[in-house]
Design an enzyme around this catalytic site. Sequence first.
Site, short mmCIF file in Angstrom:
data_model
loop_
_atom_site.label_atom_id
_atom_site.label_comp_id
_atom_site.label_asym_id
_atom_site.label_seq_id
_atom_site.Cartn_x
_atom_site.Cartn_y
_atom_site.Cartn_z
N CYS A 1 -16.65 1.86 1.44
CA CYS A 1 -15.51 0.97 1.67
C CYS A 1 -14.90 1.15 3.06
CB CYS A 1 -14.46 1.16 0.59
SG CYS A 1 -13.81 2.83 0.52
N GLN B 1 -10.24 -3.92 -2.79
CA GLN B 1 -11.47 -3.43 -2.20
C GLN B 1 -12.65 -3.71 -3.13
OE1 GLN B 1 -12.25 -1.63 0.84
NE2 GLN B 1 -14.27 -2.21 0.08
N HIS C 1 -7.61 0.77 -6.12
CA HIS C 1 -7.79 -0.08 -4.93
C HIS C 1 -8.55 -1.35 -5.35
CE1 HIS C 1 -7.87 -1.22 -0.87
NE2 HIS C 1 -8.72 -0.36 -0.35
N ASP D 1 -17.31 6.93 -0.77
CA ASP D 1 -16.01 6.80 -0.10
C ASP D 1 -15.71 8.17 0.51
OD1 ASP D 1 -13.47 6.02 0.71
OD2 ASP D 1 -12.59 6.09 -1.30
N ARG E 1 0.88 -1.18 0.00
CA ARG E 1 0.00 0.00 0.00
C ARG E 1 0.91 1.22 0.00
NH1 ARG E 1 -5.22 1.54 3.66
NH2 ARG E 1 -6.08 0.05 2.18
N ARG F 1 -14.08 -8.46 3.12
CA ARG F 1 -12.67 -8.26 2.75
C ARG F 1 -11.87 -9.51 3.13
NH1 ARG F 1 -10.49 -3.13 2.14
NH2 ARG F 1 -8.71 -4.36 1.46
N1 CP Z 1 -11.26 0.05 2.90
C1 CP Z 1 -9.97 -0.06 3.27
O1 CP Z 1 -9.08 -0.36 2.47
O2 CP Z 1 -9.76 0.15 4.58
P1 CP Z 1 -8.35 0.35 5.29
O3 CP Z 1 -7.80 1.67 4.82
O4 CP Z 1 -8.69 0.34 6.74
O5 CP Z 1 -7.44 -0.77 4.90
N1 NVA Z 2 -10.00 6.68 -1.12
C1 NVA Z 2 -9.58 6.30 0.21
C2 NVA Z 2 -9.79 4.84 0.41
C3 NVA Z 2 -9.48 4.35 1.80
C4 NVA Z 2 -9.68 2.88 1.94
C5 NVA Z 2 -8.11 6.67 0.42
O1 NVA Z 2 -7.30 6.48 -0.49
O2 NVA Z 2 -7.80 7.19 1.49
#
Ligand code: CP
Ligand code: NVA
Length: 299
Positions: free
Chosen positions: A257, A133, A130, A218, A103, A285
């Site tokens: 999400c 997700q 993502h 989101d 990530r 998930r």
């Molecule tokens: N939705 C999601 O990816 O959550 P986190 O940022 O907690 O991993």
């Molecule tokens: N769009 C958000 C998703 C978090 C799971 C971010 O990138 O922070």
Amino acid sequence: MKKDLLTFNDLTRDDVHHFLARAAALKAERRAGVFHYPLRGKSLGMIFNKHSTRTRISFEVGMNEMGGHSLFLTGDQLQLKRGESLQDSARVLSRYLHGLLIRTYDHDEVVELARWADIPVINGLTDLSHPVQVLSDLFTIQEKLSRLDGVKVAYVGDGNNVTYSWILAASLMGMHLSVATPPGCRPLMPETRAGDGVVEIMDDPLAAVKDADVIYTDVWVSMGQEESEEKIRCLKPYQINQQLVEATGREPLVMHCLPAHRELEITSEVMDGKHSVVFDQAENRLHVQKAILETLLSR
Ligand code: CP
Ligand code: NVA
């Protein structure tokens, strides 16, 4: 199936159906207390350069439940931070690990790692996309509605990494995606999209949600972005509230999400209301990440 999972462009429709079928089986087995250990002796490296609750924990628990091991690695503590190249890091990590989840901010870094790694690389969120997700969201929709083909999803809010993955996923899976964002918050549009789904981008949230089977949102400010009062003001009309749910003219699923900022992109009334499936979505998930790990790491 390709070695890596970086965006939905790495997947075919059959791949998606395979993951969804395996996730359903793994979910049913877990509920029955049945476990199997296809990843015994395997290790997953997990590099996190951004915060995470769901992604980190679902992958970590998923590895444990399938007999494998995971290593939580913060980018700060690796030699990468001190200038070791992505190429050298990928080649070294491939000698120890059986898979790598990352990530981070810049999607190109994940592409570069995958290029040099001999092991599967899984995108756990970048500024661009993502996919893990949205793969899990497809599972939740199929679980609740028993189909994906022709399902209308209205994505309302900020056009971000999740939106980008939704555009690719809806195209691939033959869905109808209406994205409503303010003009200054449009998602990046993928250069190539497989499949025959319909994707529309518009300003008007009421038009987007009309006849929608699913309303999705989101956060308005993603990790790594700067929060600005002006952005929040622009997004105010894009809040998922009771009025917007009723404007579908249906009994839609409401999805987010997570993490959520209650009373900004979604009201508590809706998030805790009868249409919301957000906590099933979060649980799923785990089942979907297990399906991905089992498939990519046991080859
Ligand atoms: N939705 C999601 O990816 O959550 P986190 O940022 O907690 O991993
Ligand atoms: N769009 C958000 C998703 C978090 C799971 C971010 O990138 O922070």
